[in-house]
Design a protein around this motif. Structure first.
Motif, PDB file in Angstrom:
ATOM      1  N   ARG A  36      75.864  29.686  -9.801  1.00 26.53           N
ATOM      2  CA  ARG A  36      76.333  29.098  -8.474  1.00 26.53           C
ATOM      3  C   ARG A  36      77.402  29.823  -7.977  1.00 26.53           C
ATOM      4  N   TRP A  42      72.542  33.296  -7.849  1.00 25.94           N
ATOM      5  CA  TRP A  42      71.499  32.819  -6.790  1.00 25.94           C
ATOM      6  C   TRP A  42      72.003  33.290  -5.413  1.00 25.94           C
ATOM      7  N   ARG A  70      68.854  41.072 -16.424  1.00 27.41           N
ATOM      8  CA  ARG A  70      69.749  40.442 -17.226  1.00 27.41           C
ATOM      9  C   ARG A  70      69.884  40.410 -18.741  1.00 27.41           C
ATOM     10  N   VAL A 191      63.083  31.621 -22.006  1.00 28.58           N
ATOM     11  CA  VAL A 191      63.759  30.689 -21.309  1.00 28.58           C
ATOM     12  C   VAL A 191      63.290  29.481 -20.667  1.00 28.58           C
ATOM     13  N   PHE A 194      63.230  25.664 -14.254  1.00 29.05           N
ATOM     14  CA  PHE A 194      63.220  24.370 -13.775  1.00 29.05           C
ATOM     15  C   PHE A 194      61.847  23.746 -13.895  1.00 29.05           C
ATOM     16  N   SER A 224      78.865  24.050 -14.121  1.00 29.70           N
ATOM     17  CA  SER A 224      79.205  23.128 -13.059  1.00 29.70           C
ATOM     18  C   SER A 224      78.623  21.757 -13.277  1.00 29.70           C
ATOM     19  N   GLY A 225      77.772  21.576 -14.437  1.00 29.46           N
ATOM     20  CA  GLY A 225      77.341  20.301 -14.723  1.00 29.46           C
ATOM     21  C   GLY A 225      76.119  19.953 -13.647  1.00 29.46           C
ATOM     22  N   PRO A 229      68.999  18.274 -18.711  1.00 35.47           N
ATOM     23  CA  PRO A 229      69.727  17.098 -19.129  1.00 35.47           C
ATOM     24  C   PRO A 229      71.023  17.381 -19.700  1.00 35.47           C
ATOM     25  N   ASN A 248      87.628  25.261 -17.102  1.00 35.22           N
ATOM     26  CA  ASN A 248      86.964  25.678 -16.049  1.00 35.22           C
ATOM     27  C   ASN A 248      87.956  26.265 -14.819  1.00 35.22           C
ATOM     28  N   THR A 249      87.446  27.145 -14.167  1.00 40.29           N
ATOM     29  CA  THR A 249      88.402  27.722 -13.088  1.00 40.29           C
ATOM     30  C   THR A 249      88.294  26.817 -12.042  1.00 40.29           C
ATOM     31  N   ASP A 250      87.583  25.941 -11.806  1.00 34.82           N
ATOM     32  CA  ASP A 250      87.625  24.849 -10.732  1.00 34.82           C
ATOM     33  C   ASP A 250      87.538  23.618 -11.205  1.00 34.82           C
ATOM     34  N   GLY A 268      91.559  27.340 -15.627  1.00 33.63           N
ATOM     35  CA  GLY A 268      91.668  28.879 -15.674  1.00 33.63           C
ATOM     36  C   GLY A 268      90.116  29.412 -16.365  1.00 33.63           C
TER      37      GLY A 268
HETATM   38  C1  BJW Z   1      84.496  29.403 -15.096  1.00 33.14           C
HETATM   39  C2  BJW Z   1      84.781  30.763 -15.216  1.00 33.14           C
HETATM   40  C3  BJW Z   1      85.568  31.349 -16.276  1.00 33.14           C
HETATM   41  C4  BJW Z   1      83.459  30.555 -13.549  1.00 33.14           C
HETATM   42  N1  BJW Z   1      86.118  30.300 -17.197  1.00 33.14           N
HETATM   43  N2  BJW Z   1      84.706  28.632 -16.050  1.00 33.14           N
HETATM   44  C5  BJW Z   1      64.409  17.419  -8.681  1.00 33.14           C
HETATM   45  C6  BJW Z   1      63.411  18.130  -8.603  1.00 33.14           C
HETATM   46  C7  BJW Z   1      62.929  18.892  -9.723  1.00 33.14           C
HETATM   47  C8  BJW Z   1      63.612  18.764 -10.979  1.00 33.14           C
HETATM   48  C9  BJW Z   1      64.784  17.996 -10.851  1.00 33.14           C
HETATM   49  C10 BJW Z   1      65.202  17.370  -9.859  1.00 33.14           C
HETATM   50  N3  BJW Z   1      66.396  16.468 -10.198  1.00 33.14           N
HETATM   51  C11 BJW Z   1      66.514  16.846 -11.666  1.00 33.14           C
HETATM   52  C12 BJW Z   1      65.632  17.617 -11.999  1.00 33.14           C
HETATM   53  C13 BJW Z   1      65.747  18.122 -13.375  1.00 33.14           C
HETATM   54  C14 BJW Z   1      66.078  19.741 -13.461  1.00 33.14           C
HETATM   55  C15 BJW Z   1      67.470  19.806 -12.835  1.00 33.14           C
HETATM   56  O1  BJW Z   1      68.462  19.455 -13.436  1.00 33.14           O
HETATM   57  N4  BJW Z   1      67.700  20.170 -11.324  1.00 33.14           N
HETATM   58  C16 BJW Z   1      68.975  20.235 -10.850  1.00 33.14           C
HETATM   59  C17 BJW Z   1      69.131  21.540 -10.216  1.00 33.14           C
HETATM   60  C18 BJW Z   1      68.945  19.048  -9.665  1.00 33.14           C
HETATM   61  N5  BJW Z   1      66.206  20.193 -14.782  1.00 33.14           N
HETATM   62  C19 BJW Z   1      65.133  20.698 -15.361  1.00 33.14           C
HETATM   63  O2  BJW Z   1      64.208  20.924 -14.478  1.00 33.14           O
HETATM   64  C20 BJW Z   1      65.215  20.939 -16.837  1.00 33.14           C
HETATM   65  N6  BJW Z   1      64.091  20.115 -17.484  1.00 33.14           N
HETATM   66  C21 BJW Z   1      63.972  18.970 -17.523  1.00 33.14           C
HETATM   67  O3  BJW Z   1      64.722  18.148 -16.951  1.00 33.14           O
HETATM   68  O4  BJW Z   1      62.723  18.569 -18.173  1.00 33.14           O
HETATM   69  C22 BJW Z   1      62.484  17.113 -18.496  1.00 33.14           C
HETATM   70  C23 BJW Z   1      62.947  17.008 -19.921  1.00 33.14           C
HETATM   71  C24 BJW Z   1      64.244  16.626 -19.961  1.00 33.14           C
HETATM   72  C25 BJW Z   1      64.736  16.279 -21.419  1.00 33.14           C
HETATM   73  C26 BJW Z   1      63.741  16.462 -22.502  1.00 33.14           C
HETATM   74  C27 BJW Z   1      62.447  16.934 -22.424  1.00 33.14           C
HETATM   75  C28 BJW Z   1      62.133  17.091 -20.895  1.00 33.14           C
HETATM   76  C29 BJW Z   1      65.048  22.379 -16.935  1.00 33.14           C
HETATM   77  C30 BJW Z   1      66.547  22.865 -16.573  1.00 33.14           C
HETATM   78  C31 BJW Z   1      66.289  24.471 -16.840  1.00 33.14           C
HETATM   79  C32 BJW Z   1      67.565  25.417 -15.979  1.00 33.14           C
HETATM   80  N7  BJW Z   1      67.319  26.632 -16.259  1.00 33.14           N
HETATM   81  C33 BJW Z   1      68.442  27.632 -15.744  1.00 33.14           C
HETATM   82  C34 BJW Z   1      67.802  29.082 -15.888  1.00 33.14           C
HETATM   83  C35 BJW Z   1      67.618  29.381 -17.378  1.00 33.14           C
HETATM   84  C36 BJW Z   1      66.837  30.634 -17.404  1.00 33.14           C
HETATM   85  C37 BJW Z   1      68.139  31.655 -16.928  1.00 33.14           C
HETATM   86  O5  BJW Z   1      69.152  32.128 -17.479  1.00 33.14           O
HETATM   87  O6  BJW Z   1      67.612  32.503 -16.003  1.00 33.14           O
HETATM   88  O7  BJW Z   1      69.686  27.471 -16.512  1.00 33.14           O
HETATM   89  S1  BJW Z   1      69.030  27.154 -14.080  1.00 33.14           S
HETATM   90  C38 BJW Z   1      70.693  27.643 -14.482  1.00 33.14           C
HETATM   91  O8  BJW Z   1      71.581  26.426 -14.490  1.00 33.14           O
HETATM   92  C39 BJW Z   1      70.556  28.269 -15.987  1.00 33.14           C
HETATM   93  C40 BJW Z   1      71.938  27.750 -16.356  1.00 33.14           C
HETATM   94  O9  BJW Z   1      72.132  27.379 -17.842  1.00 33.14           O
HETATM   95  C41 BJW Z   1      71.983  26.218 -15.861  1.00 33.14           C
HETATM   96  C42 BJW Z   1      73.320  25.647 -15.490  1.00 33.14           C
HETATM   97  O10 BJW Z   1      74.312  26.591 -15.033  1.00 33.14           O
HETATM   98  P1  BJW Z   1      75.988  26.668 -15.267  1.00 33.14           P
HETATM   99  O11 BJW Z   1      76.121  27.225 -16.797  1.00 33.14           O
HETATM  100  O12 BJW Z   1      76.285  25.472 -15.338  1.00 33.14           O
HETATM  101  O13 BJW Z   1      76.324  27.797 -14.414  1.00 33.14           O
HETATM  102  P2  BJW Z   1      76.820  27.440 -12.924  1.00 33.14           P
HETATM  103  O14 BJW Z   1      76.977  28.724 -12.322  1.00 33.14           O
HETATM  104  O15 BJW Z   1      76.458  26.389 -12.229  1.00 33.14           O
HETATM  105  O16 BJW Z   1      78.623  27.025 -13.347  1.00 33.14           O
HETATM  106  C43 BJW Z   1      79.378  28.008 -13.749  1.00 33.14           C
HETATM  107  C44 BJW Z   1      80.618  27.235 -13.931  1.00 33.14           C
HETATM  108  O17 BJW Z   1      81.596  28.111 -14.546  1.00 33.14           O
HETATM  109  C45 BJW Z   1      81.341  26.998 -12.530  1.00 33.14           C
HETATM  110  O18 BJW Z   1      81.866  25.452 -12.675  1.00 33.14           O
HETATM  111  C46 BJW Z   1      82.562  27.587 -12.388  1.00 33.14           C
HETATM  112  O19 BJW Z   1      83.596  26.945 -11.701  1.00 33.14           O
HETATM  113  C47 BJW Z   1      83.030  28.093 -13.765  1.00 33.14           C
HETATM  114  N8  BJW Z   1      83.447  29.329 -14.149  1.00 33.14           N
HETATM  115  N9  BJW Z   1      84.071  31.445 -14.082  1.00 33.14           N
HETATM  116  C48 BJW Z   1      85.551  28.953 -16.772  1.00 33.14           C
HETATM  117  N10 BJW Z   1      86.003  32.424 -16.301  1.00 33.14           N
END
Ligand code: BJW
Ligand code: ZN
Length: 279
Positions: A36, A42, A70, A191, A194, A224-225, A229, A248-250, A268
């Motif tokens: 994000r 994205w 990737r 991987v 969603f 980004s949390g 889950p 985090n940087t933010d 940072g």
């Molecule tokens: C820095 C920095 C630096 C930058 N130093 N910091 C409504 C409809 C449908 C579904 C849902 C819904 N509401 C909830 C759901 C569930 C859904 C979900 O959470 N959706 C939300 C978006 C709303 N979740 C799922 O569907 C999950 N499955 C599920 O819940 O099944 C049920 C179940 C639960 C428990 C047990 C059994 C069953 C599956 C989620 C799969 C997510 N997959 C992805 C893609 C993976 C493949 C790929 O890599 O392509 O995973 S999505 C993407 O987001 C990826 C990441 O791992 C994930 C998290 O992103 P992350 O790592 O936080 O990155 P960013 O970019 O968001 O943030 C980066 C951060 O770094 C920022 O804060 C920056 O500031 C910081 N930063 N540079 C320190 N140098």
């Protein structure tokens, strides 16, 4: 900030049970894009078009080009000092686990203790058969490109702000894509998309760790949390009375000013902050 590190060190020494929750920000300074934000993956493509089972069903050629690109980025990237600091902790601290949402394999390559590394969203380097009755999985495949037709996606140039950018280069059909050596059906990246369940064994291991005793601290690193889950583990630690340290940087202003109870905010690059905080 240096006082804060000294204080944090003293605190860390007294803690027994620790979780690190890792996101894409940890690998940012290794050159891998986050999801994000303005430089995220994205920005050109909606995640619904690339990271859902439906998107793979509709256009496996597009989704495979995205993951092939990737894989190449991750293979070329090197672990940074943040990966290494966590890896060190994983060998010296007994009651410690890292839950990583990253699929890039960089923590493993930094020599993280494999028994304490939980890859919640799978791995770019795992391949799974999509055949209904076939359970074939290739757990570690580092070949690139996976098929001759998947060559070329890695030649894409950087976007104007310098961040790597995905642009599909070809229209590919199923015959151009990796297929199962057992049944011939299409292979997919291992991987978690969603709407898909997470690896049960990983979820169980995390649940057991959370239930075996109070977790004293969760390190929330470069995420980004926003995704469930993974994000729920922070609240579960808080509910047990554990503390939270964000890298985090933010970071929200009230956390930086120390106004949020039991929460540390290190602002940072995680690659620079983690060695200072953990070593
Ligand atoms: C820095 C920095 C630096 C930058 N130093 N910091 C409504 C409809 C449908 C579904 C849902 C819904 N509401 C909830 C759901 C569930 C859904 C979900 O959470 N959706 C939300 C978006 C709303 N979740 C799922 O569907 C999950 N499955 C599920 O819940 O099944 C049920 C179940 C639960 C428990 C047990 C059994 C069953 C599956 C989620 C799969 C997510 N997959 C992805 C893609 C993976 C493949 C790929 O890599 O392509 O995973 S999505 C993407 O987001 C990826 C990441 O791992 C994930 C998290 O992103 P992350 O790592 O936080 O990155 P960013 O970019 O968001 O943030 C980066 C951060 O770094 C920022 O804060 C920056 O500031 C910081 N930063 N540079 C320190 N140098
Ligand atoms: Zn198969």
């Amino acid at each position: 900030m240096s006082n804060m590190f000294a204080e944090f060190h003293d605190h860390l020494r007294a803690l027994k049970r620790i979780i690190a929750l890792v996101g894409a920000g940890l690998s940012a300074s290794s050159g891998l894009p986050t999801f994000r934000g303005t430089q995220g993956l994205w920005k050109n493509f909606n995640m619904i078009d690339l990271a859902t089972p439906d998107s793979f069903y509709i256009d496996p050629g597009l989704v495979w080009q995205f993951y092939s690109w990737r894989r190449q980025l991750a293979l070329e990237a090197q672990p940074n000092n943040g990966h290494r600091a966590l890896a060190k902790l994983s060998h010296v601290h007994k009651d410690f686990i890292t839950i990583t949402q990253n699929v890039d394999g960089l923590l493993a390559r930094a020599n993280h203790n494999p028994e304490r590394l939980l890859e919640l969203h799978g791995s770019l380097f795992e391949l799974k058969c999509t055949g209904f009755t076939c359970n074939y999985i290739d757990h570690e495949n580092f070949n690139h490109p996976l098929t001759p037709q998947l060559a070329g996606t890695e030649q894409e140039k950087e976007s104007s702000d310098g961040s790597p950018e995905f642009t599909p280069v070809k229209q590919l059909s199923e015959k151009d894509l990796p297929c199962c050596p057992v049944c011939g059906e299409l292979l997919r990246p291992g991987v978690v998309w969603f709407g898909e369940s997470l690896p049960l064994i990983t979820i169980d291991t995390i649940d057991n760790f959370l239930q075996q005793g109070k977790v004293d601290l969760i390190l929330v690193i470069g995420t980004s949390g926003t995704v469930y889950p993974a994000n729920s583990y922070v609240e579960r630690v808080r509910l047990q009375g554990g503390k939270v340290a964000i890298f985090n940087t933010d970071i929200e202003e009230d956390i930086l000013q120390g106004k949020q109870k039991d929460t540390w905010g290190f602002h940072g690059d995680a690659a620079e902050l983690l060695p200072l905080a953990l070593e």
